[in-house]
Motif scaffolding. Sequence first.
Motif, PDB file in Angstrom:
ATOM      1  N   UNK A  31       0.817  -1.207   0.000  1.00 38.02           N
ATOM      2  CA  UNK A  31       0.000   0.000   0.000  1.00 38.02           C
ATOM      3  C   UNK A  31       0.852   1.259   0.000  1.00 38.02           C
ATOM      4  N   UNK A  32       2.072   1.178   0.552  1.00 39.53           N
ATOM      5  CA  UNK A  32       2.915   2.370   0.659  1.00 39.53           C
ATOM      6  C   UNK A  32       3.758   2.609  -0.585  1.00 39.53           C
ATOM      7  N   UNK A  33       3.489   1.929  -1.663  1.00 42.23           N
ATOM      8  CA  UNK A  33       4.327   2.016  -2.856  1.00 42.23           C
ATOM      9  C   UNK A  33       4.053   3.243  -3.710  1.00 42.23           C
ATOM     10  N   UNK A  34       3.056   4.059  -3.364  1.00 41.33           N
ATOM     11  CA  UNK A  34       2.698   5.206  -4.192  1.00 41.33           C
ATOM     12  C   UNK A  34       1.763   4.842  -5.323  1.00 41.33           C
ATOM     13  N   UNK A  35       1.230   3.613  -5.298  1.00 38.85           N
ATOM     14  CA  UNK A  35       0.313   3.139  -6.333  1.00 38.85           C
ATOM     15  C   UNK A  35      -1.090   3.051  -5.745  1.00 38.85           C
ATOM     16  N   UNK A  36      -1.999   3.816  -6.285  1.00 42.42           N
ATOM     17  CA  UNK A  36      -3.393   3.814  -5.855  1.00 42.42           C
ATOM     18  C   UNK A  36      -4.232   3.153  -6.946  1.00 42.42           C
ATOM     19  N   UNK A  37      -4.840   2.022  -6.620  1.00 43.02           N
ATOM     20  CA  UNK A  37      -5.624   1.278  -7.599  1.00 43.02           C
ATOM     21  C   UNK A  37      -7.106   1.491  -7.311  1.00 43.02           C
ATOM     22  N   UNK A  38      -7.821   1.948  -8.326  1.00 45.79           N
ATOM     23  CA  UNK A  38      -9.259   2.109  -8.214  1.00 45.79           C
ATOM     24  C   UNK A  38      -9.956   1.075  -9.090  1.00 45.79           C
TER      25      UNK A  38
END
Length: 511
Positions: free
Chosen positions: A340-347
């Motif tokens: 979750x902390x990877x800077x990747x936000x998946x919608x």
Amino acid sequence: MTNSSSSPAAEDATHSSGLGPRVAAVLVFGSSAAVLVVEIVALRLLAPYLGLTLETSTTVIGIALTAIAAGSWLGGRVADLVDPRRLIGPSLGVSGAVVALTPAVLRAAAELAPVLLLLIASLTILVPGALLAAVTPIVTKLRLTSLAETGTVVGRLSGVGTVGAIFGTVLTGFVLVSRLPVSGILIGLGALLVVGAVLVEWRTRRWSGTPALTLVVVAGGLATAVAPGNCDTETKYHCAQVVTDPDRDSGRTLILDGLRHSYVDVDDPTFLEFEYVRALASVVDASFPEGEPLVAHHLGGGGLTFPRYLSATRPGTRSLVSEIDSGVVRVNRDRLGLRMESGIDVRVEDGRLGLRRLDADSRDLVVGDAFGGVSVPWHLTTSEAMSDVRRVLDEDGLYVANLIDHGEMAFARAEVATLGEIFEHVALIGRPADIGLDPTATAEGGNLVVLASDRPVDLRATQEELNARQPGWKTTTGDDLSDWIDGAQPLTDDYAPVDQLLQPSSPRGTQ
């Protein structure tokens, strides 16, 4: 004067049939709903082997409609020749047995006799579909006890059947597929149909071969458990499998519907296995200063290979990913090491709708890598969609996309022509024969990478990156690219025959 057909004798006949108005409505409603459940789930069963294309959908819908037409005609015909009470139980029971066996039969055929797959698939839809469709005219025959009520009875049961079909469609699309594997849906439906046959025969006191059909349903469940099939999980849209690379312990390949969609090194996100991903990296690294964080939007997620790469090579990068399949997102988190902390936000959203939610001039980079089967979803290829991409990019922004085509490259040419109408600068990357730079060689097709922007891109730097990462791939633009496009018609929301333009290749997978 009283109509003789509504006499007490007629009422006794109705009572002896065991089918009052409520029972009749339940039978018509349930059988009509079951036909649509079979149709929708059959499409999902076939997608791993035939692809999720317009042609596949059209074929399945056509077969289902043929089954409904044949069943309705034959059911009415037979009901006039044979006591209808003898027909309902067997129609439900036999269709239930076939439905329960369908997952095992189709998957076995796909693996062991692929040339027969379409024929066997047709039968697994036609047989239960026709038997279930026959229930409505059979029940109607039993309920027509008065000529004065013919219109009322036929209209009521026709309406109930239509409502049942709507219910089956909504239940399957919005509830069942998102919560259950397709094999579980069909085996469960088969069991319900056999139970329905038991109840009908109990009411009409006409016992036949229902116990044997029950054993067939059980056999179908057992056969499905051992039948060929490589799904680790059945998501809302795909049969998903994660395969470990035997030559690289941390390498994982995400396979969706039998196609290799992504390769992820869970320990080293800078390792890029697929050729087109190395080409994407070459374009981006040549177009933006080294190590500079970006604000990126990704149409399609898959294994999130490229968002992971950007996060590792450009610390601080924020990647927003539109991925329509929540099951694929779970696979990323559970099997492919997404943090979750990877800077990747998946919608979990459709890519076109995700684009609309973005602010204008809010992205440095938009990456197109969404696929249904082997083709880009058509609504992500049009000039209207590309105009939305241009809207969300800032003045120095870059759009880069993965395309797959073969043969005459009709789809790829049309898509590049579409981009040429929206952006000032367009270039194409691929093998020389595929992009028209080597007329002496035969085009093999496969992956191509297209880039578009409103500012000039340093194509010399891009080629240098390609030479280092992906030797043999070349860049074309200007007059050479115009010659390659060869007057292809741009795609619009009003005209985008992507599935017809696309020429698939026999090998399964991408590079």
